[in-house]
Motif scaffolding. Structure first.
Motif, PDB file in Angstrom:
ATOM      1  N   THR A 238       0.687  -1.394  -0.040  1.00 22.73           N
ATOM      2  CA  THR A 238       0.114  -0.057  -0.016  1.00 22.73           C
ATOM      3  C   THR A 238       0.735   1.151  -0.082  1.00 22.73           C
ATOM      4  O   THR A 238       0.628   2.257  -0.640  1.00 22.73           O
ATOM      5  N   ARG A 239       1.959   1.052   0.541  1.00 21.01           N
ATOM      6  CA  ARG A 239       2.876   2.419   0.751  1.00 21.01           C
ATOM      7  C   ARG A 239       3.498   2.668  -0.825  1.00 21.01           C
ATOM      8  O   ARG A 239       3.440   3.708  -1.216  1.00 21.01           O
ATOM      9  N   TYR A 240       3.820   1.668  -1.468  1.00 23.18           N
ATOM     10  CA  TYR A 240       4.137   1.418  -2.647  1.00 23.18           C
ATOM     11  C   TYR A 240       3.318   2.195  -3.772  1.00 23.18           C
ATOM     12  O   TYR A 240       3.252   3.100  -4.441  1.00 23.18           O
ATOM     13  N   LEU A 241       1.836   1.811  -3.586  1.00 16.22           N
ATOM     14  CA  LEU A 241       0.932   2.608  -4.053  1.00 16.22           C
ATOM     15  C   LEU A 241       0.706   3.858  -4.059  1.00 16.22           C
ATOM     16  O   LEU A 241       0.339   4.806  -4.933  1.00 16.22           O
ATOM     17  N   TYR A 242       0.681   4.190  -2.724  1.00 11.09           N
ATOM     18  CA  TYR A 242       0.474   5.598  -2.276  1.00 11.09           C
ATOM     19  C   TYR A 242       1.682   6.397  -3.055  1.00 11.09           C
ATOM     20  O   TYR A 242       1.347   7.717  -3.627  1.00 11.09           O
ATOM     21  N   ASP A 243       2.894   5.924  -2.871  1.00 16.95           N
ATOM     22  CA  ASP A 243       3.881   6.829  -3.453  1.00 16.95           C
ATOM     23  C   ASP A 243       3.757   7.047  -4.916  1.00 16.95           C
ATOM     24  O   ASP A 243       4.330   7.984  -5.503  1.00 16.95           O
ATOM     25  N   GLY A 244       3.092   6.257  -5.872  1.00 20.26           N
ATOM     26  CA  GLY A 244       2.948   6.395  -7.110  1.00 20.26           C
ATOM     27  C   GLY A 244       1.625   6.846  -7.592  1.00 20.26           C
ATOM     28  O   GLY A 244       1.428   6.994  -8.678  1.00 20.26           O
ATOM     29  N   THR A 245       0.704   7.139  -6.647  1.00 20.04           N
ATOM     30  CA  THR A 245      -0.664   7.663  -6.772  1.00 20.04           C
ATOM     31  C   THR A 245      -0.532   8.925  -7.585  1.00 20.04           C
ATOM     32  O   THR A 245      -1.599   9.295  -8.286  1.00 20.04           O
ATOM     33  N   PHE A 246       0.348   9.924  -7.157  1.00 15.56           N
ATOM     34  CA  PHE A 246       0.036  11.157  -7.944  1.00 15.56           C
ATOM     35  C   PHE A 246       0.306  10.975  -9.430  1.00 15.56           C
ATOM     36  O   PHE A 246      -0.308  11.920  -9.955  1.00 15.56           O
ATOM     37  N   THR A 247       0.673  10.001  -9.896  1.00 18.54           N
ATOM     38  CA  THR A 247       0.789   9.736 -11.460  1.00 18.54           C
ATOM     39  C   THR A 247      -0.936   9.459 -11.952  1.00 18.54           C
ATOM     40  O   THR A 247      -1.074   9.805 -12.858  1.00 18.54           O
ATOM     41  N   ASN A 248      -1.565   8.651 -11.072  1.00 19.40           N
ATOM     42  CA  ASN A 248      -2.896   8.558 -11.659  1.00 19.40           C
ATOM     43  C   ASN A 248      -3.722   9.633 -11.296  1.00 19.40           C
ATOM     44  O   ASN A 248      -4.377  10.014 -12.381  1.00 19.40           O
ATOM     45  N   VAL A 249      -3.542  10.361 -10.336  1.00 20.14           N
ATOM     46  CA  VAL A 249      -4.011  11.866 -10.251  1.00 20.14           C
ATOM     47  C   VAL A 249      -3.781  12.623 -11.407  1.00 20.14           C
ATOM     48  O   VAL A 249      -4.729  13.415 -11.880  1.00 20.14           O
ATOM     49  N   ALA A 250      -2.559  12.697 -11.796  1.00 18.41           N
ATOM     50  CA  ALA A 250      -2.199  13.668 -12.765  1.00 18.41           C
ATOM     51  C   ALA A 250      -2.727  13.250 -14.144  1.00 18.41           C
ATOM     52  O   ALA A 250      -2.883  14.060 -15.017  1.00 18.41           O
ATOM     53  N   ALA A 251      -3.082  11.733 -14.415  1.00 20.84           N
ATOM     54  CA  ALA A 251      -3.831  11.237 -15.437  1.00 20.84           C
ATOM     55  C   ALA A 251      -5.276  11.568 -15.734  1.00 20.84           C
ATOM     56  O   ALA A 251      -5.943  11.209 -16.666  1.00 20.84           O
ATOM     57  N   GLY A 252      -5.600  11.883 -14.469  1.00 22.37           N
ATOM     58  CA  GLY A 252      -7.409  12.499 -14.456  1.00 22.37           C
ATOM     59  C   GLY A 252      -7.897  11.701 -13.440  1.00 22.37           C
ATOM     60  O   GLY A 252      -8.985  11.555 -13.398  1.00 22.37           O
ATOM     61  N   GLU A 253      -7.285  10.532 -12.880  1.00 21.12           N
ATOM     62  CA  GLU A 253      -8.127   9.745 -11.860  1.00 21.12           C
ATOM     63  C   GLU A 253      -8.415  10.579 -10.547  1.00 21.12           C
ATOM     64  O   GLU A 253      -7.466  11.268 -10.057  1.00 21.12           O
ATOM     65  N   GLN A 254      -9.545  10.315  -9.957  1.00 22.50           N
ATOM     66  CA  GLN A 254      -9.814  11.087  -8.613  1.00 22.50           C
ATOM     67  C   GLN A 254      -9.725   9.657  -7.791  1.00 22.50           C
ATOM     68  O   GLN A 254     -10.251   8.661  -8.092  1.00 22.50           O
ATOM     69  N   ILE A 255      -8.963   9.836  -6.546  1.00 21.09           N
ATOM     70  CA  ILE A 255      -8.482   8.795  -5.711  1.00 21.09           C
ATOM     71  C   ILE A 255      -8.620   9.276  -4.248  1.00 21.09           C
ATOM     72  O   ILE A 255      -8.351  10.234  -3.825  1.00 21.09           O
ATOM     73  N   ARG A 256      -9.301   8.272  -3.617  1.00 25.72           N
ATOM     74  CA  ARG A 256      -9.731   8.532  -2.021  1.00 25.72           C
ATOM     75  C   ARG A 256      -9.060   7.126  -1.406  1.00 25.72           C
ATOM     76  O   ARG A 256      -9.186   5.986  -1.899  1.00 25.72           O
ATOM     77  N   TRP A 257      -8.950   7.457  -0.200  1.00 22.63           N
ATOM     78  CA  TRP A 257      -8.603   6.189   0.736  1.00 22.63           C
ATOM     79  C   TRP A 257      -9.311   6.322   1.977  1.00 22.63           C
ATOM     80  O   TRP A 257      -9.774   7.325   2.639  1.00 22.63           O
ATOM     81  N   LEU A 258      -9.776   5.004   2.268  1.00 21.27           N
ATOM     82  CA  LEU A 258     -10.586   4.619   3.560  1.00 21.27           C
ATOM     83  C   LEU A 258      -9.718   3.625   4.630  1.00 21.27           C
ATOM     84  O   LEU A 258      -9.669   2.577   3.939  1.00 21.27           O
ATOM     85  N   PRO A 259      -9.531   4.395   5.699  1.00 22.92           N
ATOM     86  CA  PRO A 259      -9.093   3.160   6.532  1.00 22.92           C
ATOM     87  C   PRO A 259     -10.250   2.027   6.774  1.00 22.92           C
ATOM     88  O   PRO A 259     -11.165   2.243   7.119  1.00 22.92           O
ATOM     89  N   ARG A 260      -9.541   0.806   6.724  1.00 21.01           N
ATOM     90  CA  ARG A 260     -10.562  -0.179   6.877  1.00 21.01           C
ATOM     91  C   ARG A 260     -11.337  -0.255   8.187  1.00 21.01           C
ATOM     92  O   ARG A 260     -12.694  -0.713   8.157  1.00 21.01           O
ATOM     93  N   ARG A 261     -10.824   0.306   9.359  1.00 18.71           N
ATOM     94  CA  ARG A 261     -11.859   0.267  10.626  1.00 18.71           C
ATOM     95  C   ARG A 261     -12.904   1.217  10.487  1.00 18.71           C
ATOM     96  O   ARG A 261     -13.892   1.137  11.244  1.00 18.71           O
ATOM     97  N   LYS A 262     -12.855   2.163   9.396  1.00 23.27           N
ATOM     98  CA  LYS A 262     -14.134   3.188   8.973  1.00 23.27           C
ATOM     99  C   LYS A 262     -15.033   2.543   8.125  1.00 23.27           C
ATOM    100  O   LYS A 262     -15.948   3.082   7.634  1.00 23.27           O
ATOM    101  N   SER A 263     -14.728   0.979   7.760  1.00 20.79           N
ATOM    102  CA  SER A 263     -15.780   0.620   6.684  1.00 20.79           C
ATOM    103  C   SER A 263     -16.470  -0.563   7.475  1.00 20.79           C
ATOM    104  O   SER A 263     -17.337  -1.155   6.535  1.00 20.79           O
ATOM    105  N   SER A 264     -16.421  -0.851   8.735  1.00 19.62           N
ATOM    106  CA  SER A 264     -16.874  -1.828   9.347  1.00 19.62           C
ATOM    107  C   SER A 264     -18.448  -1.967   9.276  1.00 19.62           C
ATOM    108  O   SER A 264     -18.881  -3.017   9.316  1.00 19.62           O
ATOM    109  N   ASP A 265     -19.148  -0.844   9.126  1.00 17.55           N
ATOM    110  CA  ASP A 265     -20.528  -0.924   9.198  1.00 17.55           C
ATOM    111  C   ASP A 265     -21.174  -0.968   7.745  1.00 17.55           C
ATOM    112  O   ASP A 265     -22.366  -0.365   7.451  1.00 17.55           O
TER     113      ASP A 265
END
Length: 174
Positions: A86-113
């Motif tokens: 995930t750290r690897y993904l995070y470090d490269g995500t700026f390239t996805n954003v620059a290409a036009g993707e919108q990206i968000r992150w959700l900590p697993r503990r906040k998805s329990s419900d």
């Protein structure tokens, strides 16, 4: 109806309005990606000023799709502290954003419900779902598509629930 998925490039090329993707794994083991992961582990980071070194052909496909007016959004549910992958993904995500993707992150503990499908998926134009299947070690096993209205609704609603809680990439810190 459930069927084998056509090539991803065809699904994205046919998309007219939106493509949303929910990722729920902490590790993917993609042989094509292995050299980039190994380089990252050795200290290499994508150069923000040298787009020719970024992940191809994915980013070109994203940029072309976004230029046609299609919104591409990706949400990642991640365990914290994050995995090395995930750290690897995070470090490269700026390239996805620059290409036009919108990206968000959700900590697993906040998805329990939240009601979430058991597999990663894409929803294309709110009418077609592509599920990706992975082994326990993260090896890609294949995919299927379906246009069954109940499944499409389940996935679209799940994505929207995650998206509304998730932190935009620019604000998320690992």
């Amino acid at each position: 109806m459930w069927q084998s998925a056509p090539p991803f490039s065809e699904l994205l090329a046919a998309c007219q309005h939106s493509a949303v993707h929910l990722e729920m794994r902490d590790h993917y083991d993609d042989p094509d990606e292995a050299p980039r992961v190994a380089a990252w582990k050795a200290g290499h980071r994508p150069d923000p000023d040298d787009r020719s070194t970024w992940w191809r052909p994915w980013l070109d496909m994203v940029a072309e799709t976004v230029s046609r007016g299609v919104a591409i959004r990706r949400a990642r549910i991640v365990s914290e502290p994050v995995s090395e992958y995930t750290r690897y993904l995070y470090d490269g995500t700026f390239t996805n954003v620059a290409a036009g993707e919108q990206i968000r992150w959700l900590p697993r503990r906040k998805s329990s419900d939240l009601a979430l499908p058991g597999n990663d998926f894409w929803v294309f134009d709110g009418r077609l779902v592509r599920f990706g299947y992975f082994s326990g070690e993260g090896t890609y096993l294949g995919d299927e598509v379906t246009d069954e209205p109940a499944v499409v609704k389940l996935c679209a609603d799940a994505f929207d629930s995650v998206w509304s809680r998730a932190t935009p990439h620019e604000e998320y810190r690992i």
